[in-house]
Design a protein around this motif. Sequence first.
Motif, short mmCIF file in Angstrom:
data_model
loop_
_atom_site.label_atom_id
_atom_site.label_comp_id
_atom_site.label_asym_id
_atom_site.label_seq_id
_atom_site.Cartn_x
_atom_site.Cartn_y
_atom_site.Cartn_z
N HIS A 238 26.36 -1.41 -23.48
CA HIS A 238 26.42 -2.74 -22.84
C HIS A 238 25.73 -2.72 -21.48
O HIS A 238 25.00 -3.65 -21.14
CB HIS A 238 27.88 -3.18 -22.70
N GLU A 239 25.97 -1.67 -20.70
CA GLU A 239 25.31 -1.57 -19.39
C GLU A 239 23.81 -1.39 -19.53
O GLU A 239 23.05 -1.92 -18.73
CB GLU A 239 25.93 -0.43 -18.58
N THR B 260 21.74 -3.06 -15.97
CA THR B 260 22.31 -2.57 -14.72
C THR B 260 21.74 -1.21 -14.36
O THR B 260 21.58 -0.89 -13.18
CB THR B 260 23.84 -2.47 -14.84
N ASN C 58 22.01 -2.57 -22.06
CA ASN C 58 21.51 -3.85 -22.54
C ASN C 58 21.49 -4.89 -21.43
O ASN C 58 20.59 -5.73 -21.36
CB ASN C 58 22.37 -4.34 -23.71
N GLU C 59 22.49 -4.83 -20.54
CA GLU C 59 22.56 -5.78 -19.44
C GLU C 59 21.50 -5.50 -18.38
O GLU C 59 21.12 -6.38 -17.63
CB GLU C 59 23.95 -5.69 -18.82
N ARG D 50 22.66 -4.40 -6.74
CA ARG D 50 22.39 -3.34 -7.72
C ARG D 50 23.04 -2.01 -7.30
O ARG D 50 23.57 -1.29 -8.14
CB ARG D 50 20.88 -3.17 -7.87
#
Length: 134
Positions: free
Chosen positions: A122-123, A128, A125-126, A69
């Motif tokens: 996107h990040e 991260t 939603n993922e 992470r």
Amino acid sequence: MSIFLKSVFVINYLKESLLYLVFVFFLTGVLIFLGLFVGQKWRSEWAKLTAFECGFDSLSSARNPFSLRFFLLALLFLVFDVEIILLFPYIFSVVILWVKMSQFSKMMCFLFLVVLVVGLFHELNEGTLDWKFD
């Protein structure tokens, strides 16, 4: 007569430059002596004697698990940091030259902003950027 005056000026110049050179060497010697006198070489703590390796103990095993992470977040920081740097010239050009910009350059700048926002969503939603511990 003029040769005599020129040689007097040269001698005075050499005397003055020699005086400056002696002053610089004296000041350098004083500062070196002061650094040796005030320096704390006598302090030998174990933390000061070890090499700093990114917050990890340099003498421990290299097979310790490292959180992926942190690596992903550092990579994302670098990517978004470069994109922000690329965004600054766009902001200045919009402020100064909005009327004179062509439609193609306006669309390319808008596409760049869309890619930034889509990448950020996107990040998110993922997951991260979430800091929930597993």
